[in-house]
Motif scaffolding. Structure first.
Motif: not given
Length: 129
Positions: A26, A87, A31
């Motif tokens: 991750g 992210r 990702a």
């Protein structure tokens, strides 16, 4: 080593692999944006449901602690995403994690109650003979 020990070890190892994959894989730049909405919610549900299943199957702690651990892991994952470029942490992702956890815990609770009921009935039948 008995068969139950091998199963326990296997489920614990699988659980740890899931945690490592969550935080190591991750953290990779690829990702970010790997799953688009709403598919990402399904992935969260399945991932944390699988983690909960593996920990519950290892039988190393009571089910309520399994749930607490899995929900905390989901929160830790979302907090970890704050530090990662590209992210985005989200309460909606964490809620999908929690839904996966609760689903598996409920299924385990029902299965264990049925197993206990079956064992009780079997013991009653055996004592009548």
């Amino acid at each position: 080593m008995t068969t139950s020990h091998i199963y326990r070890f296997s489920f614990i190892t699988f659980s740890l692999s899931l945690v490592l994959a969550l935080f190591i894989a991750g953290s990779q730049p690829q990702a970010a944006g790997l799953f688009v909405s709403p598919v990402d919610k399904l992935v969260h549900f399945l991932y944390f449901g699988t983690f909960t299943f593996a920990i519950a199957m290892s039988n190393i702690m009571p089910l309520k602690y399994v749930a607490i651990l899995a929900v905390a892991l989901g929160a830790a994952d979302e907090l970890h995403q704050i530090l990662l470029p590209g992210r985005m942490p989200g309460v909606d992702d964490w809620l999908a994690d929690c839904f996966g956890v609760v689903t598996v815990v409920c299924l385990f609770s029902v299965a264990r109650k049925q197993q206990t009921s079956l064992m009780r009935n079997c013991a009653a039948d055996c004592s009548r003979k």
